[in-house]
Design a protein around this motif. Structure first.
Motif, short mmCIF file in Angstrom:
data_model
loop_
_atom_site.label_atom_id
_atom_site.label_comp_id
_atom_site.label_asym_id
_atom_site.label_seq_id
_atom_site.Cartn_x
_atom_site.Cartn_y
_atom_site.Cartn_z
N MET A 114 -17.56 8.45 -19.28
CA MET A 114 -16.48 8.36 -18.29
C MET A 114 -16.34 9.67 -17.50
SD MET A 114 -13.50 6.40 -20.44
CE MET A 114 -13.62 4.65 -20.86
N GLN A 157 -18.51 1.10 -24.19
CA GLN A 157 -19.30 1.28 -22.98
C GLN A 157 -19.49 -0.03 -22.23
OE1 GLN A 157 -22.97 3.15 -24.34
NE2 GLN A 157 -22.30 5.13 -23.58
N PHE A 160 -16.21 -0.82 -20.46
CA PHE A 160 -16.02 0.12 -19.35
C PHE A 160 -16.94 -0.24 -18.19
CE2 PHE A 160 -17.52 4.21 -17.42
CZ PHE A 160 -16.40 4.43 -16.64
#
Length: 324
Positions: A114, A157, A160
């Motif tokens: 991120m 992940q 995201f």
């Protein structure tokens, strides 16, 4: 010539991806946490006959990330591509993990991803184009034994990357996930990432974990998927006019994901997770001699009515990637 930043480029998948992309016309910035790896990366580039730029980049250090991105932008051309590859592994059953170890793996794999993504997005939005490619894992879709914290970061992940895709597509940016199966890299040797207490004989999970690791080591030696297959998928994600959101790398990984979508949960769980647990428990009771045949053939479920599917499940069970 488009600029691409590849994080975690000192070894393994990151190094191969950086070299592969440089060979195919990208201006590659290879991010390494320790600049002591710079000579090795440049030597590998020389052997391939390609040029790239090595930048110091620790994904968990905001100042390091800022400097790396500034270096790329100041070189001209902005940032077209980001390959989120940097990360660490953590092997061990949940009760044998310390919270500091769990925080470290999340810091690198999730918050590090991120962190770098946040810093390149303004440049991509300004350009109205860009690709963010995150090296996840089939372990971000299907869990396995003894990797609870690491698998959790891969599931994070996946979430995201998918949510980000919805947010950035209106700006001409694509978020893409690469999901490899098991690949033999340094993650299986010097960078294995065992937790401090993963092999504690006093642990109630000790025998099963040891058996699982031995079985996984046997599987990794038979894998046909190589780092260049992942690099090829990354290149496709960066260059395709209409890239998919996910690219699965490796046949067993593709089979496992496909079957999970096709089978009722109860059947899939029995074949996939049940096969693995039966292998581990049988090893625990009878030792290595309990498996005279290659477990990849699904020996523990040979009597199953769906023998072919069981074999695929046994093979795919270990197709988890430890991203470099």
């Amino acid at each position: 010539m488009d600029n691409v930043l590849v994080t975690g480029s000192s070894t393994g998948l990151g190094l191969e991806t950086a070299l592969y992309l440089a060979r195919r016309g990208f201006r590659v910035f290879a991010g390494v946490r320790d600049l002591g790896h710079r000579p090795t990366v440049l030597e590998a580039a020389g052997e391939r006959g390609v040029e790239l730029t090595v930048v110091q980049l620790d994904v968990t250090d905001s100042q390091s990330v800022d400097r790396a991105v500034e270096t790329i932008v100041e070189s001209g051309g902005g940032v077209y591509g980001l390959v989120n590859n940097a990360g660490i592994g953590l092997r061990g059953c949940f009760e044998d993990l310390q919270m500091c170890e769990i925080r470290d793996v999340f810091e690198a794999n999730v918050f590090g991803t991120m962190n770098v993504t946040r810093r390149v997005l303004p440049h991509m939005r300004a350009a109205g184009r860009g690709r963010i490619v995150t090296i996840s894992s089939v372990g971000g879709r299907i869990a396995t034994f003894g990797l609870s914290a690491y698998i959790s970061t891969k599931f994070a992940q996946e979430g995201f990357g998918e949510a980000l895709a919805l947010e950035v597509q209106p700006f001409g940016i694509r978020s893409i996930l690469i999901e490899p199966g098991i690949i033999k890299t340094s993650r299986w040797s010097v960078n294995r990432g065992n937790a401090a207490h993963a092999l504690d004989p006093a642990s109630p999970y000790h025998a099963m974990f040891v058996n699982h690791e031995a079985l996984a080591d046997r599987f990794v030696e038979t894998r046909k998927t190589r780092p260049h297959h992942v690099a090829k998928a990354v290149h496709r994600a960066l260059t395709s006019r209409w890239p998919r959101m996910r690219y699965v790398v490796g046949r067993p990984a593709s089979v496992a994901i496909a079957l999970r979508g096709l089978m009722p949960d109860r059947v899939f769980d029995w074949l996939y997770f049940g096969t693995l647990l039966r292998h581990i428990k049988n090893d625990q009771a009878a030792g290595p001699a309990a498996h005279p045949r290659d477990p990849e053939l699904g020996a523990s479920v040979a009597a199953s009515r769906n023998r072919a599917a069981s074999g695929a499940m046994a093979e795919a069970t270990y197709d988890q990637i430890e991203s470099e």
